[in-house]
Design a protein around this motif. Structure first.
Motif, PDB file in Angstrom:
ATOM      1  N   GLY A  73       0.786  -1.231   0.000  1.00  0.00           N
ATOM      2  CA  GLY A  73       0.000   0.000   0.000  1.00  0.00           C
ATOM      3  C   GLY A  73       0.817   1.279   0.000  1.00  0.00           C
ATOM      4  N   ASP A  77       1.006   4.167  -3.009  1.00  0.00           N
ATOM      5  CA  ASP A  77       0.620   5.568  -2.787  1.00  0.00           C
ATOM      6  C   ASP A  77       1.750   6.547  -3.072  1.00  0.00           C
ATOM      7  OD1 ASP A  77      -2.006   5.049  -2.171  1.00  0.00           O
ATOM      8  OD2 ASP A  77      -1.706   5.018  -0.002  1.00  0.00           O
ATOM      9  N   ARG A  84      -6.827   2.313 -10.655  1.00  0.00           N
ATOM     10  CA  ARG A  84      -7.541   1.126 -10.179  1.00  0.00           C
ATOM     11  C   ARG A  84      -8.600   0.726 -11.194  1.00  0.00           C
ATOM     12  NH1 ARG A  84      -5.731   0.722  -4.931  1.00  0.00           N
ATOM     13  NH2 ARG A  84      -5.064   2.698  -4.028  1.00  0.00           N
ATOM     14  N   THR A  90     -10.794   0.577  -1.413  1.00  0.00           N
ATOM     15  CA  THR A  90      -9.527   0.739  -0.691  1.00  0.00           C
ATOM     16  C   THR A  90      -9.743   0.687   0.816  1.00  0.00           C
ATOM     17  OG1 THR A  90      -9.753   3.146  -0.758  1.00  0.00           O
ATOM     18  CG2 THR A  90      -8.496   2.109  -2.533  1.00  0.00           C
ATOM     19  N   GLU A  94      -6.098  -0.741   2.955  1.00  0.00           N
ATOM     20  CA  GLU A  94      -5.073   0.266   2.661  1.00  0.00           C
ATOM     21  C   GLU A  94      -3.655  -0.285   2.734  1.00  0.00           C
ATOM     22  OE1 GLU A  94      -8.603   2.564   4.419  1.00  0.00           O
ATOM     23  OE2 GLU A  94      -7.563   0.657   4.792  1.00  0.00           O
ATOM     24  N   VAL A  97      -3.313  -2.343  -0.639  1.00  0.00           N
ATOM     25  CA  VAL A  97      -3.623  -1.766  -1.949  1.00  0.00           C
ATOM     26  C   VAL A  97      -3.447  -0.252  -2.000  1.00  0.00           C
ATOM     27  CG1 VAL A  97      -5.271  -3.639  -2.373  1.00  0.00           C
ATOM     28  CG2 VAL A  97      -6.118  -1.427  -1.553  1.00  0.00           C
ATOM     29  N   ASN A  99      -4.230   3.874  -0.611  1.00  0.00           N
ATOM     30  CA  ASN A  99      -5.400   4.701  -0.296  1.00  0.00           C
ATOM     31  C   ASN A  99      -5.759   5.669  -1.416  1.00  0.00           C
ATOM     32  OD1 ASN A  99      -7.416   5.706   1.559  1.00  0.00           O
ATOM     33  ND2 ASN A  99      -6.133   7.518   1.791  1.00  0.00           N
ATOM     34  N   THR A 101      -6.448   7.191  -5.223  1.00  0.00           N
ATOM     35  CA  THR A 101      -6.971   6.761  -6.524  1.00  0.00           C
ATOM     36  C   THR A 101      -7.008   7.963  -7.441  1.00  0.00           C
ATOM     37  OG1 THR A 101      -8.385   5.119  -5.433  1.00  0.00           O
ATOM     38  CG2 THR A 101      -8.841   5.605  -7.751  1.00  0.00           C
TER      39      THR A 101
END
Length: 289
Positions: A73, A77, A84, A90, A94, A97, A99, A101
Motif C-alpha cells: 500500500g 501511494d 484502479r 480501498t 489500505e 492496496v 489509499n 486513486t
C-alpha cells in the motif's frame, strides 16, 4: 502612390489573417488537447473535451486476491498516479492496496456498483477520474444507451466529477490490437476484452512508466504448485482466481481471455515501459530509480 497603397493593404490583410490563424489554433489546442479516445460526459464545464491527464510513474493496481498480505500500500501511494479498476475498494485494505486513486477504468457492468455507492465514489473519491468502457448498445448516445444515460445522470448530479467514456473508435482500436497480437478476431473468437486490457492501453498512453501490482503472469496457473487465491481481494470467499481464468480462457462465447492477455503484456513489458513488480514477472523486475 497607388502601388504603395496596394502593398500596404496586402500587408495589413496578411497581418490580420496571421492573427486570426493564431487565435483559431490557440482555441483549437485548448479544446482538443488530451487523449482523443476518451470523451468527457457533459464536458462543457471542463477545459478539455478529451481526457487530458498525463503522469510520470503510474501504479496500476489489480483487483486480484494476489494483493492480500503483500503490504504494498505505501509503495503504491508513493507513485505519481494510482490507477484502479472497476469498483475495487480501498477502505479496509489500505495496507495492501493503498489509499489514493487518481483514475479508475470501469466496465459497463460495474457502473451499477458506482451508482449504489455514490457517496463513496463521488464524495470520498471526488477527485478521481472515471473512464467507462462498454459495448455500443450500452454506450450509445441517442437516448437508448442504458449505461450512458446513467452516466449523464451522475454527471448532472455531480457536475465537478470527471467522467469519461471510451469512444467506439477506441474500442475498435483495442480490438485491432488484440487481433494483431493474437492473430484472432476478438468477436469471432467469442471473447470480450477485460477491463485490465483497456487499463493497460490507457496507462501506456498516459504514463511515462508503469508499475503493475497484483497481476500474475500467463504461466502462473499452469504451475503445479500454484496456491488458491481469490479472484478479487475484496471477495475472499469467492471463486479461485485460476479456476476463473481457465473457465474464461476456454469459454466459447463471452469469456475474457485473461491468460492470453497476460502473455501479450509480457511482450509489451520487454519494451521497458511496463514493469510487473508484485508479484515480479520473470525476467522483469523492479525498475531502477
Amino acid at each position: 502612390t497607388p502601388q504603395r497603397f496596394h502593398w500596404i493593404c496586402l500587408l495589413l490583410l496578411s497581418v490580420c489573417l496571421l492573427l486570426w490563424y493564431c487565435h483559431v489554433m490557440r482555441s483549437g489546442l485548448s479544446m482538443n488537447t488530451g487523449l482523443r479516445g476518451y470523451v468527457r460526459v457533459l464536458s462543457s464545464r471542463s477545459a478539455s473535451h478529451f481526457l487530458d491527464f498525463r503522469c510520470g510513474r503510474c501504479a496500476v493496481v489489480s483487483s486480484s486476491g494476489q494483493m492480500l498480505g503483500g503490504g504494498q500500500g505505501q509503495e503504491i501511494d508513493r507513485q505519481d498516479c494510482v490507477i484502479r479498476m472497476n469498483a475495487a475498494p480501498t477502505v479496509g485494505y489500505e495496507a495492501d492496496v493503498g489509499n489514493r486513486t487518481s483514475l479508475r477504468v470501469v466496465s459497463h457492468t460495474s457502473v451499477p456498483h458506482l451508482l449504489r455507492q455514490q457517496s463513496y465514489f463521488f464524495g470520498r473519491e471526488a477527485a478521481t477520474r472515471y473512464v467507462i468502457w462498454g459495448p455500443e448498445k450500452n454506450m450509445r448516445q441517442d437516448g437508448k444507451g442504458k449505461i450512458f444515460n446513467a452516466l449523464v445522470m451522475l454527471a448532472k448530479k455531480y457536475p465537478d466529477t470527471n467522467i469519461y467514456t471510451v469512444t467506439r473508435e477506441k474500442v475498435q482500436y483495442c480490438d485491432s490490437i488484440f487481433q494483431n497480437e493474437t492473430g484472432k478476431n476478438r468477436m469471432k473468437s467469442g471473447a470480450f476484452l477485460s477491463t485490465g486490457f483497456f487499463t493497460m492501453i490507457l496507462a501506456l498512453e498516459m504514463c511515462d512508466s508503469i508499475l503493475v501490482y497484483g497481476m500474475i503472469d500467463g504461466s502462473y496457473c499452469s504451475n503445479a504448485n500454484h496456491s488458491f487465491v481469490p479472484y478479487h481481494y475484496y471477495e475472499p470467499s469467492r471463486l479461485d482466481e485460476c479456476r476463473m481464468y481457465r473457465a474464461h480462457e476456454h469459454a466459447k462465447k463471452g469469456g475474457h481471455r485473461f491468460i492470453t492477455e497476460k502473455l501479450i503484456y509480457s511482450r509489451w513489458a520487454s519494451q521497458g515501459k511496463l514493469h510487473f513488480v508484485y508479484p515480479p514477472w520473470p525476467p522483469q523486475g523492479h525498475p531502477q530509480d
